[in-house]
Design a protein around this motif. Structure first.
Motif, PDB file in Angstrom:
ATOM      1  N   ALA A   1     -28.107 -26.980 -13.388  1.00  0.00           N
ATOM      2  CA  ALA A   1     -26.813 -26.433 -13.799  1.00  0.00           C
ATOM      3  C   ALA A   1     -27.040 -25.189 -14.648  1.00  0.00           C
ATOM      4  O   ALA A   1     -27.926 -25.159 -15.509  1.00  0.00           O
ATOM      5  N   VAL A   2     -26.258 -24.170 -14.400  1.00  0.00           N
ATOM      6  CA  VAL A   2     -26.333 -22.951 -15.197  1.00  0.00           C
ATOM      7  C   VAL A   2     -25.947 -23.296 -16.638  1.00  0.00           C
ATOM      8  O   VAL A   2     -24.967 -23.987 -16.882  1.00  0.00           O
ATOM      9  N   GLY A   3     -26.763 -22.843 -17.581  1.00  0.00           N
ATOM     10  CA  GLY A   3     -26.478 -23.069 -18.993  1.00  0.00           C
ATOM     11  C   GLY A   3     -27.034 -24.352 -19.569  1.00  0.00           C
ATOM     12  O   GLY A   3     -26.971 -24.554 -20.778  1.00  0.00           O
ATOM     13  N   LEU A   4     -27.592 -25.232 -18.737  1.00  0.00           N
ATOM     14  CA  LEU A   4     -28.197 -26.468 -19.228  1.00  0.00           C
ATOM     15  C   LEU A   4     -29.711 -26.388 -19.090  1.00  0.00           C
ATOM     16  O   LEU A   4     -30.220 -26.078 -18.009  1.00  0.00           O
ATOM     17  N   PRO A   5     -30.466 -26.674 -20.150  1.00  0.00           N
ATOM     18  CA  PRO A   5     -31.921 -26.558 -20.080  1.00  0.00           C
ATOM     19  C   PRO A   5     -32.566 -27.679 -19.269  1.00  0.00           C
ATOM     20  O   PRO A   5     -32.049 -28.789 -19.179  1.00  0.00           O
ATOM     21  N   ALA A   6     -33.705 -27.344 -18.668  1.00  0.00           N
ATOM     22  CA  ALA A   6     -34.539 -28.325 -17.963  1.00  0.00           C
ATOM     23  C   ALA A   6     -35.974 -28.116 -18.428  1.00  0.00           C
ATOM     24  O   ALA A   6     -36.449 -26.987 -18.492  1.00  0.00           O
ATOM     25  N   ASP A   7     -36.650 -29.187 -18.785  1.00  0.00           N
ATOM     26  CA  ASP A   7     -38.023 -29.115 -19.279  1.00  0.00           C
ATOM     27  C   ASP A   7     -38.922 -30.019 -18.459  1.00  0.00           C
ATOM     28  O   ASP A   7     -38.549 -31.140 -18.120  1.00  0.00           O
ATOM     29  N   ARG A   8     -40.118 -29.512 -18.145  1.00  0.00           N
ATOM     30  CA  ARG A   8     -41.122 -30.278 -17.405  1.00  0.00           C
ATOM     31  C   ARG A   8     -42.497 -29.965 -17.989  1.00  0.00           C
ATOM     32  O   ARG A   8     -42.691 -28.920 -18.610  1.00  0.00           O
ATOM     33  N   SER A   9     -43.455 -30.837 -17.750  1.00  0.00           N
ATOM     34  CA  SER A   9     -44.848 -30.604 -18.134  1.00  0.00           C
ATOM     35  C   SER A   9     -45.720 -30.637 -16.904  1.00  0.00           C
ATOM     36  O   SER A   9     -45.494 -31.447 -15.994  1.00  0.00           O
ATOM     37  N   ILE A  10     -46.708 -29.752 -16.870  1.00  0.00           N
ATOM     38  CA  ILE A  10     -47.668 -29.702 -15.770  1.00  0.00           C
ATOM     39  C   ILE A  10     -49.035 -30.027 -16.336  1.00  0.00           C
ATOM     40  O   ILE A  10     -49.527 -29.324 -17.222  1.00  0.00           O
ATOM     41  N   PRO A  11     -49.671 -31.101 -15.873  1.00  0.00           N
ATOM     42  CA  PRO A  11     -51.025 -31.405 -16.352  1.00  0.00           C
ATOM     43  C   PRO A  11     -52.064 -30.532 -15.646  1.00  0.00           C
ATOM     44  O   PRO A  11     -51.958 -30.280 -14.451  1.00  0.00           O
ATOM     45  N   ILE A  12     -53.040 -30.071 -16.404  1.00  0.00           N
ATOM     46  CA  ILE A  12     -54.190 -29.340 -15.860  1.00  0.00           C
ATOM     47  C   ILE A  12     -55.420 -30.177 -16.219  1.00  0.00           C
ATOM     48  O   ILE A  12     -55.623 -30.504 -17.377  1.00  0.00           O
ATOM     49  N   VAL A  13     -56.198 -30.550 -15.221  1.00  0.00           N
ATOM     50  CA  VAL A  13     -57.363 -31.405 -15.435  1.00  0.00           C
ATOM     51  C   VAL A  13     -58.613 -30.651 -15.012  1.00  0.00           C
ATOM     52  O   VAL A  13     -58.657 -30.086 -13.926  1.00  0.00           O
ATOM     53  N   ASN A  14     -59.603 -30.633 -15.885  1.00  0.00           N
ATOM     54  CA  ASN A  14     -60.884 -30.014 -15.575  1.00  0.00           C
ATOM     55  C   ASN A  14     -61.879 -31.123 -15.253  1.00  0.00           C
ATOM     56  O   ASN A  14     -62.351 -31.820 -16.138  1.00  0.00           O
TER      57      ASN A  14
END
Length: 84
Positions: free
Chosen positions: A20-33
């Protein structure tokens, strides 16, 4: 995003779905070495309305890091970006 070293992400594309326009969305991306050397990554650019933190970093051997993605759109927009 550019990744150097023996690093992998658990996904090649982050699908946020319809937002939705104006509503925040947050995600996390894992990086594995999974390698035996330090790996580095950096984010080259992001579209307007998208924030990534941290934009660059190091991941120790057998280590893990998280990249946080924050999206807040001020108008309807189609965003498509592949992780290299």
């Amino acid at each position: 995003m550019t990744v150097a070293g023996c690093t992998r992400t658990s996904l090649s594309r982050l699908d946020l779905g319809v937002l939705a326009v104006g509503l925040p969305a947050d995600r996390s991306i894992p990086i594995v070495n999974g390698g035996k050397n330090v790996a580095v990554y950096h984010v080259d650019s992001v579209p307007d309305g998208v924030g990534i933190s941290p934009m660059r970093g190091r991941v120790s051997p057998e280590g893990r890091a998280e990249i946080d993605v924050h999206v807040l759109l001020d108008r309807p927009l189609v965003i498509g970006r592949e992780v290299e």
